[in-house]
Design a protein around this motif. Structure first.
Motif, PDB file in Angstrom:
ATOM      1  N   ALA A 168       0.812  -1.223   0.000  1.00  0.00           N
ATOM      2  CA  ALA A 168       0.000   0.000   0.000  1.00  0.00           C
ATOM      3  C   ALA A 168       0.842   1.269   0.000  1.00  0.00           C
ATOM      4  CB  ALA A 168      -0.935   0.003   1.210  1.00  0.00           C
ATOM      5  N   GLN A 169       1.978   1.248   0.686  1.00  0.00           N
ATOM      6  CA  GLN A 169       2.783   2.468   0.784  1.00  0.00           C
ATOM      7  C   GLN A 169       3.506   2.798  -0.522  1.00  0.00           C
ATOM      8  OE1 GLN A 169       2.516   4.369   3.572  1.00  0.00           O
ATOM      9  NE2 GLN A 169       1.027   2.809   4.143  1.00  0.00           N
ATOM     10  N   GLN A 170       3.604   1.814  -1.420  1.00  0.00           N
ATOM     11  CA  GLN A 170       4.268   2.037  -2.712  1.00  0.00           C
ATOM     12  C   GLN A 170       3.299   1.880  -3.882  1.00  0.00           C
ATOM     13  OE1 GLN A 170       5.914  -0.202  -0.353  1.00  0.00           O
ATOM     14  NE2 GLN A 170       6.928   1.669   0.344  1.00  0.00           N
ATOM     15  N   LEU A 171       1.999   1.975  -3.617  1.00  0.00           N
ATOM     16  CA  LEU A 171       1.006   1.761  -4.672  1.00  0.00           C
ATOM     17  C   LEU A 171       1.292   2.615  -5.900  1.00  0.00           C
ATOM     18  CD1 LEU A 171      -1.730   0.622  -5.683  1.00  0.00           C
ATOM     19  CD2 LEU A 171      -2.822   2.582  -4.568  1.00  0.00           C
ATOM     20  N   THR A 172       1.321   1.969  -7.045  1.00  0.00           N
ATOM     21  CA  THR A 172       1.517   2.654  -8.323  1.00  0.00           C
ATOM     22  C   THR A 172       0.185   2.683  -9.068  1.00  0.00           C
ATOM     23  OG1 THR A 172       3.814   1.889  -8.461  1.00  0.00           O
ATOM     24  CG2 THR A 172       2.776   2.652 -10.502  1.00  0.00           C
ATOM     25  N   LEU A 173      -0.303   3.882  -9.376  1.00  0.00           N
ATOM     26  CA  LEU A 173      -1.563   4.024 -10.094  1.00  0.00           C
ATOM     27  C   LEU A 173      -1.300   4.017 -11.598  1.00  0.00           C
ATOM     28  CD1 LEU A 173      -3.350   6.781  -7.972  1.00  0.00           C
ATOM     29  CD2 LEU A 173      -3.760   4.304  -7.932  1.00  0.00           C
ATOM     30  N   LEU A 182     -10.691   6.045 -10.805  1.00  0.00           N
ATOM     31  CA  LEU A 182     -10.852   6.981  -9.685  1.00  0.00           C
ATOM     32  C   LEU A 182     -11.570   8.252 -10.133  1.00  0.00           C
ATOM     33  CD1 LEU A 182      -7.365   6.594  -7.964  1.00  0.00           C
ATOM     34  CD2 LEU A 182      -9.554   5.753  -7.105  1.00  0.00           C
ATOM     35  N   LYS A 183     -11.235   8.738 -11.311  1.00  0.00           N
ATOM     36  CA  LYS A 183     -11.874   9.952 -11.826  1.00  0.00           C
ATOM     37  C   LYS A 183     -13.353   9.706 -12.121  1.00  0.00           C
ATOM     38  CE  LYS A 183     -11.413  13.443 -15.472  1.00  0.00           C
ATOM     39  NZ  LYS A 183     -10.625  13.871 -16.663  1.00  0.00           N
ATOM     40  N   LYS A 184     -13.667   8.553 -12.684  1.00  0.00           N
ATOM     41  CA  LYS A 184     -15.042   8.225 -13.044  1.00  0.00           C
ATOM     42  C   LYS A 184     -15.947   8.149 -11.817  1.00  0.00           C
ATOM     43  CE  LYS A 184     -15.487   5.165 -16.264  1.00  0.00           C
ATOM     44  NZ  LYS A 184     -15.539   3.871 -17.011  1.00  0.00           N
ATOM     45  N   ASN A 185     -15.355   7.851 -10.666  1.00  0.00           N
ATOM     46  CA  ASN A 185     -16.146   7.653  -9.443  1.00  0.00           C
ATOM     47  C   ASN A 185     -15.999   8.803  -8.443  1.00  0.00           C
ATOM     48  OD1 ASN A 185     -17.384   4.758  -9.572  1.00  0.00           O
ATOM     49  ND2 ASN A 185     -15.300   4.507 -10.336  1.00  0.00           N
ATOM     50  N   ARG A 186     -15.575   9.961  -8.928  1.00  0.00           N
ATOM     51  CA  ARG A 186     -15.405  11.102  -8.035  1.00  0.00           C
ATOM     52  C   ARG A 186     -16.717  11.565  -7.411  1.00  0.00           C
ATOM     53  NH1 ARG A 186     -12.113  15.490 -11.466  1.00  0.00           N
ATOM     54  NH2 ARG A 186     -13.822  14.918 -12.883  1.00  0.00           N
ATOM     55  N   SER A 239      -9.498   2.211  -3.407  1.00  0.00           N
ATOM     56  CA  SER A 239      -9.832   3.104  -2.287  1.00  0.00           C
ATOM     57  C   SER A 239      -9.383   2.508  -0.956  1.00  0.00           C
ATOM     58  CB  SER A 239     -11.337   3.376  -2.256  1.00  0.00           C
ATOM     59  OG  SER A 239     -11.752   4.040  -3.439  1.00  0.00           O
ATOM     60  N   LEU A 240      -9.546   1.191  -0.798  1.00  0.00           N
ATOM     61  CA  LEU A 240      -9.113   0.552   0.443  1.00  0.00           C
ATOM     62  C   LEU A 240      -7.591   0.578   0.564  1.00  0.00           C
ATOM     63  CD1 LEU A 240     -10.282  -0.955   2.928  1.00  0.00           C
ATOM     64  CD2 LEU A 240      -9.666  -3.078   1.764  1.00  0.00           C
ATOM     65  N   THR A 241      -6.895   0.409  -0.548  1.00  0.00           N
ATOM     66  CA  THR A 241      -5.431   0.472  -0.529  1.00  0.00           C
ATOM     67  C   THR A 241      -4.964   1.879  -0.176  1.00  0.00           C
ATOM     68  OG1 THR A 241      -5.408  -1.226  -2.268  1.00  0.00           O
ATOM     69  CG2 THR A 241      -3.349  -0.060  -1.840  1.00  0.00           C
ATOM     70  N   ILE A 242      -5.636   2.881  -0.707  1.00  0.00           N
ATOM     71  CA  ILE A 242      -5.315   4.274  -0.368  1.00  0.00           C
ATOM     72  C   ILE A 242      -5.613   4.543   1.103  1.00  0.00           C
ATOM     73  CG2 ILE A 242      -5.990   6.678  -0.818  1.00  0.00           C
ATOM     74  CD1 ILE A 242      -6.451   5.786  -3.772  1.00  0.00           C
ATOM     75  N   LYS A 271      -1.050   4.345   7.421  1.00  0.00           N
ATOM     76  CA  LYS A 271       0.345   3.915   7.548  1.00  0.00           C
ATOM     77  C   LYS A 271       0.451   2.403   7.791  1.00  0.00           C
ATOM     78  CE  LYS A 271       1.982   8.411   9.233  1.00  0.00           C
ATOM     79  NZ  LYS A 271       1.766   8.964   7.911  1.00  0.00           N
ATOM     80  N   LEU A 272      -0.458   1.653   7.154  1.00  0.00           N
ATOM     81  CA  LEU A 272      -0.415   0.194   7.197  1.00  0.00           C
ATOM     82  C   LEU A 272       0.243  -0.306   5.913  1.00  0.00           C
ATOM     83  CD1 LEU A 272      -4.006  -0.494   8.579  1.00  0.00           C
ATOM     84  CD2 LEU A 272      -1.843  -0.780   9.812  1.00  0.00           C
ATOM     85  N   PRO A 273       1.122  -1.293   5.991  1.00  0.00           N
ATOM     86  CA  PRO A 273       1.905  -1.686   4.817  1.00  0.00           C
ATOM     87  C   PRO A 273       1.124  -2.348   3.688  1.00  0.00           C
ATOM     88  CG  PRO A 273       2.963  -2.415   6.857  1.00  0.00           C
ATOM     89  CD  PRO A 273       1.589  -1.955   7.220  1.00  0.00           C
ATOM     90  N   PHE A 274       0.047  -3.108   3.996  1.00  0.00           N
ATOM     91  CA  PHE A 274      -0.506  -3.988   2.973  1.00  0.00           C
ATOM     92  C   PHE A 274      -2.028  -3.934   2.868  1.00  0.00           C
ATOM     93  CE2 PHE A 274       3.266  -6.189   4.836  1.00  0.00           C
ATOM     94  CZ  PHE A 274       4.128  -6.008   3.763  1.00  0.00           C
ATOM     95  N   ASN A 275      -2.504  -4.289   1.666  1.00  0.00           N
ATOM     96  CA  ASN A 275      -3.894  -4.670   1.438  1.00  0.00           C
ATOM     97  C   ASN A 275      -3.855  -6.116   0.944  1.00  0.00           C
ATOM     98  OD1 ASN A 275      -6.545  -5.086   0.698  1.00  0.00           O
ATOM     99  ND2 ASN A 275      -6.612  -3.495  -0.865  1.00  0.00           N
TER     100      ASN A 275
END
Length: 234
Positions: free
Chosen positions: A72-77, A85-89, A187-190, A196-200
């Protein structure tokens, strides 16, 4: 920490992911009342929760199932992720306690009827839903997306010591064009990143099963292979 007893059945059964294979799972003693620390330890060792059943595949002749987790801390979009993400704003996200099961059940029922009528959860009924998603160990939440007052979809997840664990996602089939499952996992990963949790933890990715292929679209991704976590190569 209490001793955690596990059981391995002698008999295998037909695999629901790969029809040509036989499956068998290692089960945690169902009479144990597990706490968050113990559930976290089990997740770190490749186990998964379904209701109050905690298990890990131990198949006789196949190792296609791999427990995977997003860093999660290194998530690459990716470009696709940004579009989703934009479609669901216009949606509002809420973290909810699994208290009123009836609130989300109509969406779950429509989802199973229209998207998984060929699966072992069809036909859906409330007792099945309750046992699958509401029977937990006290650390379960719903990440729900709303359009105004209308529920679009929910991702059921567990809170662990080292991350969040995605248990199951369901959504209104009429909103499939929004890619609600991908939106909720992102969204859950974000959210894990913000906490500040490492993983999903995503559960099992099954090589050769198209239904599970979406999990490989997240990066960086780890896989539990030969009793250790390694970077998952695409």
């Amino acid at each position: 920490m209490k001793q955690i007893r596990v059981y391995l059945p002698h008999e295998s059964q037909p695999c629901s992911y790969l029809p040509q294979q036989r499956s068998r799972s290692l089960y945690v003693d169902p009479h144990l009342k597990l706490d968050q620390q113990e559930l976290s330890l089990l997740s770190q060792n490749g186990f998964r929760r379904s209701g109050r059943v905690v298990y890990r595949p131990e198949c006789p002749s196949c190792n296609a199932c791999q427990s995977v987790r997003i860093q999660a801390q290194q998530l690459t979009l990716s470009r696709s992720h940004r579009r989703i993400l934009k479609k669901n704003r216009d949606l509002t996200l809420k973290v909810e306690l699994p208290v009123d099961g009836a609130l989300h059940y109509p969406t779950y029922k429509r989802y199973i009827n229209e998207r998984h009528s060929d699966g072992d959860m069809y036909p859906p009924h409330f007792e099945q839903y309750q046992g699958f998603l509401l029977e937990d160990f006290g650390n379960t939440r719903f990440l729900s997306a709303y359009l105004g007052e209308k529920l679009i979809g929910s991702l059921v997840f567990d809170v662990l010591d080292d991350g969040l664990s995605s248990v199951y996602c369901f959504f209104e089939p009429e909103h499939s064009e929004r890619s609600p499952a991908m939106f909720l996992i992102l969204s859950l990963t974000i959210l894990a990143h913000g906490l500040k949790l490492p993983f999903n933890y995503l559960g099992y990715q099954v090589d050769g099963c198209q239904k599970m292929a979406y999990k490989t679209r997240f990066s960086p991704l780890d896989a539990f292979i030969n009793d250790e976590w390694r970077p998952k190569l695409r």
